[in-house]
Design a protein around this motif. Structure first.
Motif, PDB file in Angstrom:
ATOM      1  N   SER A 196     -10.840  -9.602   2.375  1.00 15.35           N
ATOM      2  CA  SER A 196      -9.708  -9.638   1.462  1.00 15.35           C
ATOM      3  C   SER A 196      -9.636  -8.311   0.708  1.00 15.35           C
ATOM      4  N   ARG A 197      -8.581  -8.156  -0.065  1.00 10.06           N
ATOM      5  CA  ARG A 197      -8.432  -6.943  -0.875  1.00 10.06           C
ATOM      6  C   ARG A 197      -9.402  -6.929  -2.059  1.00 10.06           C
ATOM      7  N   ASP A 210       0.820  -1.211   0.000  1.00  5.17           N
ATOM      8  CA  ASP A 210       0.000   0.000   0.000  1.00  5.17           C
ATOM      9  C   ASP A 210       0.855   1.263   0.000  1.00  5.17           C
ATOM     10  N   ILE A 218      -0.862  -9.254  -3.284  1.00  7.73           N
ATOM     11  CA  ILE A 218      -2.084  -8.464  -3.135  1.00  7.73           C
ATOM     12  C   ILE A 218      -3.325  -9.279  -3.489  1.00  7.73           C
ATOM     13  N   ASP A 272      -8.480   2.523  -0.272  1.00  8.69           N
ATOM     14  CA  ASP A 272      -7.732   1.735   0.726  1.00  8.69           C
ATOM     15  C   ASP A 272      -7.092   0.481   0.143  1.00  8.69           C
ATOM     16  N   GLY A 273      -6.620   0.556  -1.111  1.00  7.87           N
ATOM     17  CA  GLY A 273      -5.902  -0.563  -1.693  1.00  7.87           C
ATOM     18  C   GLY A 273      -6.747  -1.779  -1.978  1.00  7.87           C
ATOM     19  N   ARG A 274      -8.047  -1.594  -2.168  1.00  5.52           N
ATOM     20  CA  ARG A 274      -8.955  -2.708  -2.418  1.00  5.52           C
ATOM     21  C   ARG A 274      -9.446  -2.678  -3.867  1.00  5.52           C
ATOM     22  N   GLU A 329       1.896  -2.200  -7.666  1.00  5.65           N
ATOM     23  CA  GLU A 329       1.139  -3.427  -7.408  1.00  5.65           C
ATOM     24  C   GLU A 329       1.652  -4.594  -8.239  1.00  5.65           C
TER      25      GLU A 329
END
Length: 311
Positions: free
Chosen positions: A116-117, A41, A104, A258-260, A97
């Motif tokens: 989970s992401r 992240d 990830i 948020d990195g999802r 990423e």
């Protein structure tokens, strides 16, 4: 004298090209290796800001702005700049990423409620399960939207036997490093080239699911309309559909805060038939392009506007 000067410049340029490519390749490998030592992240945040800072000084920034003005004439200059800022941030985050692809992706299709992401709607999971269990091949298309490396992981994670068309980098050292990363949970990778259509046709014949990106401008492609303007599309997907009676589905990974991410599978895209009952290549690629345009209109700041898009 002028001709001699031009020949000298050309020879110097040709001599310098291998050195420049080696330098870029070494830099790419170094960045990928370094990024893996840091939190995904935080790395993505840093790469996003860096891409924005550097990108706004490149020629591609002007290309992206002109593309956006052509696609969205109703948007204000401020709205265009806001979208373009998001484009650069998305591209930078994708780069970070990429170094963490094996980390990830933490979605477990067997336990979809587990945090989970990556999240999938029940309908998308239902479609994945149906395509996995129907005993037939299928064609998937994706676009340069959000994180466009993740759809291949989604297919394999849901148990689909997939063959993925990809384009190799021109620089050999970078190609080797990237291929090692892409080999993680991505199924069979088929490099673009003269034999790619044959290899993909063979994969369909063996019951595999073939996937490819379809939103690149192709000089000798079939004519389609995209955002009300004429462009050309790669006809490979429609030509494969002409050879094999199999469904066509789109798949995309949307970037969330948020990195999802949210993964989606489209309903079947029905091919278009001509008067003789054969698959209409141009009409089918227009149907696919219409789906991609709908995706881009939803998330314009997550699509890659930085290259030629129209004639």
């Amino acid at each position: 004298m002028n001709r001699l000067l031009l020949r000298t410049k050309a020879r110097l340029r040709d001599a310098a090209k291998p050195i420049a490519e080696a330098a870029v390749g070494a830099l790419t490998v170094g960045l990928l290796r370094t990024a893996r030592y840091f939190d995904p992240d935080k790395s993505a945040d840093f790469f996003g800001r860096a891409a924005h800072f550097i990108g706004r000084r490149l020629r591609e920034d002007r290309i992206g702005r002109e593309n956006l003005k052509a696609a969205f004439p109703e948007k204000s200059p401020e709205e265009i700049e806001q979208i373009l800022t998001g484009v650069w941030h998305n591209l930078g985050r994708l780069g970070a990423e990429f170094a963490h692809l094996d980390r990830i992706w933490d979605h477990d299709p067997a336990h979809p409620d587990k945090p989970s992401r990556v999240e999938f709607s029940p309908r998308s999971k239902e479609l994945f399960d149906r395509l996995r269990d129907d005993g037939k091949p299928a064609l998937f298309f994706a676009a340069h939207l959000g994180n466009w490396e993740l759809p291949a992981l989604a297919a394999v994670a849901h148990g689909l036997d997939a063959a993925i068309l990809f384009r190799r980098p021109n620089i050999e050292s970078a190609d080797r490093a990237i291929e090692r990363i892409r080999a993680v949970k991505m199924g069979t990778l088929v490099p673009a080239g003269r034999d790619a259509p044959l290899r993909l046709a063979h994969a369909l014949q063996n019951g595999q699911h073939v996937a490819m990106l379809v939103d690149q401008y192709l000089t000798n492609g079939v004519p389609v309309t995209f955002f009300g303007r004429k462009t050309t599309a790669n006809p490979m997907l429609a030509r494969l559909r002409r050879q094999f009676d199999c469904p066509i589905h789109g798949t995309r990974i949307i970037r969330l805060p948020d990195g999802r991410f949210r993964g989606e599978v489209s309903e079947e895209v029905k091919p278009v038939f001509d008067a003789s009952g054969q698959i209409d290549i141009q009409g089918t690629m227009q149907a696919v392009t219409d789906v991609v345009e709908g995706w881009v209109r939803e998330y314009p700041d997550q699509w890659l506007w930085l290259h030629r898009r129209w004639r």
